[in-house]
Design a protein around this motif. Sequence first.
Motif, PDB file in Angstrom:
ATOM      1  N   THR A  34       4.160  13.258   7.968  1.00  0.00           N
ATOM      2  CA  THR A  34       3.326  12.687   9.020  1.00  0.00           C
ATOM      3  C   THR A  34       4.055  11.490   9.606  1.00  0.00           C
ATOM      4  OG1 THR A  34       2.147  11.371   7.381  1.00  0.00           O
ATOM      5  CG2 THR A  34       1.120  13.402   8.079  1.00  0.00           C
ATOM      6  N   CYS A  35       3.869  11.287  10.893  1.00  0.00           N
ATOM      7  CA  CYS A  35       4.527  10.174  11.572  1.00  0.00           C
ATOM      8  C   CYS A  35       3.542   9.468  12.487  1.00  0.00           C
ATOM      9  CB  CYS A  35       5.703  10.666  12.418  1.00  0.00           C
ATOM     10  SG  CYS A  35       7.045  11.401  11.473  1.00  0.00           S
ATOM     11  N   ASN A  36       3.824   8.194  12.734  1.00  0.00           N
ATOM     12  CA  ASN A  36       3.153   7.448  13.796  1.00  0.00           C
ATOM     13  C   ASN A  36       4.264   6.887  14.684  1.00  0.00           C
ATOM     14  OD1 ASN A  36       4.155   5.167  12.476  1.00  0.00           O
ATOM     15  ND2 ASN A  36       2.173   4.589  11.619  1.00  0.00           N
ATOM     16  N   ASP A  37       3.954   5.950  15.544  1.00  0.00           N
ATOM     17  CA  ASP A  37       4.972   5.411  16.451  1.00  0.00           C
ATOM     18  C   ASP A  37       6.024   4.569  15.752  1.00  0.00           C
ATOM     19  OD1 ASP A  37       3.775   6.655  18.570  1.00  0.00           O
ATOM     20  OD2 ASP A  37       2.609   4.904  19.175  1.00  0.00           O
ATOM     21  N   ALA A  38       5.739   4.124  14.525  1.00  0.00           N
ATOM     22  CA  ALA A  38       6.658   3.218  13.832  1.00  0.00           C
ATOM     23  C   ALA A  38       7.424   3.856  12.684  1.00  0.00           C
ATOM     24  CB  ALA A  38       5.893   2.001  13.309  1.00  0.00           C
ATOM     25  N   SER A  39       6.826   4.856  12.006  1.00  0.00           N
ATOM     26  CA  SER A  39       7.482   5.396  10.822  1.00  0.00           C
ATOM     27  C   SER A  39       6.990   6.805  10.500  1.00  0.00           C
ATOM     28  CB  SER A  39       7.229   4.488   9.610  1.00  0.00           C
ATOM     29  OG  SER A  39       5.849   4.469   9.309  1.00  0.00           O
ATOM     30  N   CYS A  40       7.728   7.455   9.600  1.00  0.00           N
ATOM     31  CA  CYS A  40       7.349   8.774   9.095  1.00  0.00           C
ATOM     32  C   CYS A  40       7.154   8.683   7.585  1.00  0.00           C
ATOM     33  CB  CYS A  40       8.428   9.802   9.410  1.00  0.00           C
ATOM     34  SG  CYS A  40       8.560  10.190  11.163  1.00  0.00           S
ATOM     35  N   VAL A  41       6.204   9.460   7.089  1.00  0.00           N
ATOM     36  CA  VAL A  41       5.880   9.457   5.669  1.00  0.00           C
ATOM     37  C   VAL A  41       5.933  10.888   5.154  1.00  0.00           C
ATOM     38  CG1 VAL A  41       4.122   8.887   3.953  1.00  0.00           C
ATOM     39  CG2 VAL A  41       4.322   7.507   6.038  1.00  0.00           C
ATOM     40  N   GLN A  91       0.835  -1.190   0.000  1.00  0.00           N
ATOM     41  CA  GLN A  91       0.000   0.000   0.000  1.00  0.00           C
ATOM     42  C   GLN A  91       0.873   1.245   0.000  1.00  0.00           C
ATOM     43  OE1 GLN A  91      -2.362  -0.634   3.576  1.00  0.00           O
ATOM     44  NE2 GLN A  91      -4.151  -0.347   2.272  1.00  0.00           N
ATOM     45  N   ILE A  92       0.399   2.248  -0.687  1.00  0.00           N
ATOM     46  CA  ILE A  92       1.046   3.548  -0.607  1.00  0.00           C
ATOM     47  C   ILE A  92       0.390   4.277   0.560  1.00  0.00           C
ATOM     48  CG2 ILE A  92       1.383   5.748  -1.767  1.00  0.00           C
ATOM     49  CD1 ILE A  92       1.347   4.192  -4.413  1.00  0.00           C
ATOM     50  N   LEU A  93       1.191   4.656   1.534  1.00  0.00           N
ATOM     51  CA  LEU A  93       0.651   5.341   2.706  1.00  0.00           C
ATOM     52  C   LEU A  93       0.278   6.767   2.348  1.00  0.00           C
ATOM     53  CD1 LEU A  93       3.086   4.068   5.472  1.00  0.00           C
ATOM     54  CD2 LEU A  93       0.747   3.345   5.042  1.00  0.00           C
ATOM     55  N   ASP A  94      -0.922   7.159   2.704  1.00  0.00           N
ATOM     56  CA  ASP A  94      -1.427   8.502   2.450  1.00  0.00           C
ATOM     57  C   ASP A  94      -2.296   8.907   3.642  1.00  0.00           C
ATOM     58  OD1 ASP A  94      -1.969  10.867   1.176  1.00  0.00           O
ATOM     59  OD2 ASP A  94      -3.437  10.017  -0.209  1.00  0.00           O
ATOM     60  N   PRO A  95      -1.665   9.153   4.809  1.00  0.00           N
ATOM     61  CA  PRO A  95      -2.438   9.373   6.032  1.00  0.00           C
ATOM     62  C   PRO A  95      -3.066  10.756   6.180  1.00  0.00           C
ATOM     63  CG  PRO A  95      -0.104   9.387   6.504  1.00  0.00           C
ATOM     64  CD  PRO A  95      -0.245   9.051   5.058  1.00  0.00           C
ATOM     65  N   VAL A  96      -2.889  11.647   5.201  1.00  0.00           N
ATOM     66  CA  VAL A  96      -3.482  12.987   5.291  1.00  0.00           C
ATOM     67  C   VAL A  96      -4.289  13.264   4.023  1.00  0.00           C
ATOM     68  CG1 VAL A  96      -3.048  15.462   5.519  1.00  0.00           C
ATOM     69  CG2 VAL A  96      -1.560  13.830   6.688  1.00  0.00           C
ATOM     70  N   LYS A  97      -5.529  13.714   4.218  1.00  0.00           N
ATOM     71  CA  LYS A  97      -6.401  14.135   3.113  1.00  0.00           C
ATOM     72  C   LYS A  97      -6.618  15.636   3.251  1.00  0.00           C
ATOM     73  CE  LYS A  97      -7.188   9.867   1.848  1.00  0.00           C
ATOM     74  NZ  LYS A  97      -5.991   9.273   1.390  1.00  0.00           N
ATOM     75  N   TRP A  98      -6.394  16.364   2.168  1.00  0.00           N
ATOM     76  CA  TRP A  98      -6.487  17.824   2.185  1.00  0.00           C
ATOM     77  C   TRP A  98      -7.780  18.299   1.525  1.00  0.00           C
ATOM     78  CZ3 TRP A  98      -2.938  20.504   4.889  1.00  0.00           C
ATOM     79  CH2 TRP A  98      -1.736  19.863   5.188  1.00  0.00           C
ATOM     80  N   SER A  99      -8.337  19.409   2.025  1.00  0.00           N
ATOM     81  CA  SER A  99      -9.487  20.056   1.413  1.00  0.00           C
ATOM     82  C   SER A  99      -9.321  21.571   1.557  1.00  0.00           C
ATOM     83  CB  SER A  99     -10.790  19.587   2.056  1.00  0.00           C
ATOM     84  OG  SER A  99     -10.814  19.931   3.423  1.00  0.00           O
ATOM     85  N   THR A 100     -10.082  22.315   0.759  1.00  0.00           N
ATOM     86  CA  THR A 100      -9.963  23.778   0.779  1.00  0.00           C
ATOM     87  C   THR A 100     -11.337  24.427   0.884  1.00  0.00           C
ATOM     88  OG1 THR A 100     -10.042  23.898  -1.633  1.00  0.00           O
ATOM     89  CG2 THR A 100      -7.858  23.769  -0.620  1.00  0.00           C
ATOM     90  N   SER A 101     -11.343  25.625   1.420  1.00  0.00           N
ATOM     91  CA  SER A 101     -12.546  26.452   1.456  1.00  0.00           C
ATOM     92  C   SER A 101     -12.109  27.911   1.506  1.00  0.00           C
ATOM     93  CB  SER A 101     -13.431  26.096   2.660  1.00  0.00           C
ATOM     94  OG  SER A 101     -12.741  26.311   3.864  1.00  0.00           O
ATOM     95  N   ILE A 102     -13.073  28.810   1.328  1.00  0.00           N
ATOM     96  CA  ILE A 102     -12.766  30.242   1.398  1.00  0.00           C
ATOM     97  C   ILE A 102     -13.764  30.929   2.317  1.00  0.00           C
ATOM     98  CG2 ILE A 102     -11.655  30.423  -0.860  1.00  0.00           C
ATOM     99  CD1 ILE A 102     -14.306  31.495  -1.970  1.00  0.00           C
ATOM    100  N   LYS A 103     -13.314  32.050   2.891  1.00  0.00           N
ATOM    101  CA  LYS A 103     -14.184  32.877   3.722  1.00  0.00           C
ATOM    102  C   LYS A 103     -13.963  34.327   3.297  1.00  0.00           C
ATOM    103  CE  LYS A 103     -15.129  34.263   8.446  1.00  0.00           C
ATOM    104  NZ  LYS A 103     -14.685  34.205   9.844  1.00  0.00           N
ATOM    105  N   LYS A 104     -15.033  34.981   2.894  1.00  0.00           N
ATOM    106  CA  LYS A 104     -14.950  36.381   2.478  1.00  0.00           C
ATOM    107  C   LYS A 104     -14.784  37.258   3.708  1.00  0.00           C
ATOM    108  CE  LYS A 104     -17.153  39.758  -0.497  1.00  0.00           C
ATOM    109  NZ  LYS A 104     -18.220  39.997  -1.476  1.00  0.00           N
ATOM    110  N   VAL A 105     -13.757  38.099   3.693  1.00  0.00           N
ATOM    111  CA  VAL A 105     -13.480  39.001   4.807  1.00  0.00           C
ATOM    112  C   VAL A 105     -13.965  40.409   4.474  1.00  0.00           C
ATOM    113  CG1 VAL A 105     -11.638  39.983   6.236  1.00  0.00           C
ATOM    114  CG2 VAL A 105     -11.495  37.607   5.483  1.00  0.00           C
ATOM    115  N   SER A 106     -13.763  40.831   3.215  1.00  0.00           N
ATOM    116  CA  SER A 106     -14.231  42.129   2.725  1.00  0.00           C
ATOM    117  C   SER A 106     -14.418  42.004   1.210  1.00  0.00           C
ATOM    118  CB  SER A 106     -13.213  43.238   3.059  1.00  0.00           C
ATOM    119  OG  SER A 106     -12.042  43.087   2.283  1.00  0.00           O
ATOM    120  N   ASN A 107     -14.710  43.123   0.539  1.00  0.00           N
ATOM    121  CA  ASN A 107     -14.899  43.063  -0.912  1.00  0.00           C
ATOM    122  C   ASN A 107     -13.660  42.555  -1.644  1.00  0.00           C
ATOM    123  OD1 ASN A 107     -17.546  43.886  -0.892  1.00  0.00           O
ATOM    124  ND2 ASN A 107     -17.066  46.051  -1.181  1.00  0.00           N
ATOM    125  N   LEU A 108     -12.484  42.840  -1.117  1.00  0.00           N
ATOM    126  CA  LEU A 108     -11.247  42.452  -1.794  1.00  0.00           C
ATOM    127  C   LEU A 108     -10.437  41.391  -1.060  1.00  0.00           C
ATOM    128  CD1 LEU A 108      -9.971  45.953  -3.005  1.00  0.00           C
ATOM    129  CD2 LEU A 108     -11.159  44.207  -4.347  1.00  0.00           C
TER     130      LEU A 108
END
Length: 145
Positions: A127-134, A18-35
């Motif tokens: 990312t790491c666990n008790d046994a390895s880092c990826v 298996q290819i280890l992929d312990p982190v899943k990323w997502s994005t969002s935005i929040k409007k603070v002002s017009n610009l």
Amino acid sequence: MKKILVLVFLITSIGHSQILDPVKWSTSIKKVSNLEYDLIISAEIEPNYHLYSLKVPKGGPLPTVFIFEDSEDYELVGNMIEDKGHTAFDSIFELNIKYFENSANFKQRIKLKTKKVKVAGEIEFMTCNDASCVPGYDDFEITIQ
């Protein structure tokens, strides 16, 4: 014959690993002002793994790094902000290191220079666990209209 069996074992092991992929990323935005908008890049971290902070001490693990593609359509305002996280002594690195478990949010404010903006970039992390880092790598793209 023994060499052939070893070769077959290695090939089947590689095919089933298996290819280890312990982190899943997502994005969002929040409007603070017009610009101005806050870009929020979130990490969902598998149980027993942790993701390192934007800043780690010298001699420690790889930090989380966000690389934004250059654009004439927006400018970065200030530095990336991260969640509080946890700081603890790491016996492997023999340092106090900040990290995140389960989830983390990173926020970057931008100021628009045009009406339609595409913000793209890369994330480098460890990312790491008790046994390895990826070590990890991912792309992101956020469109603001």
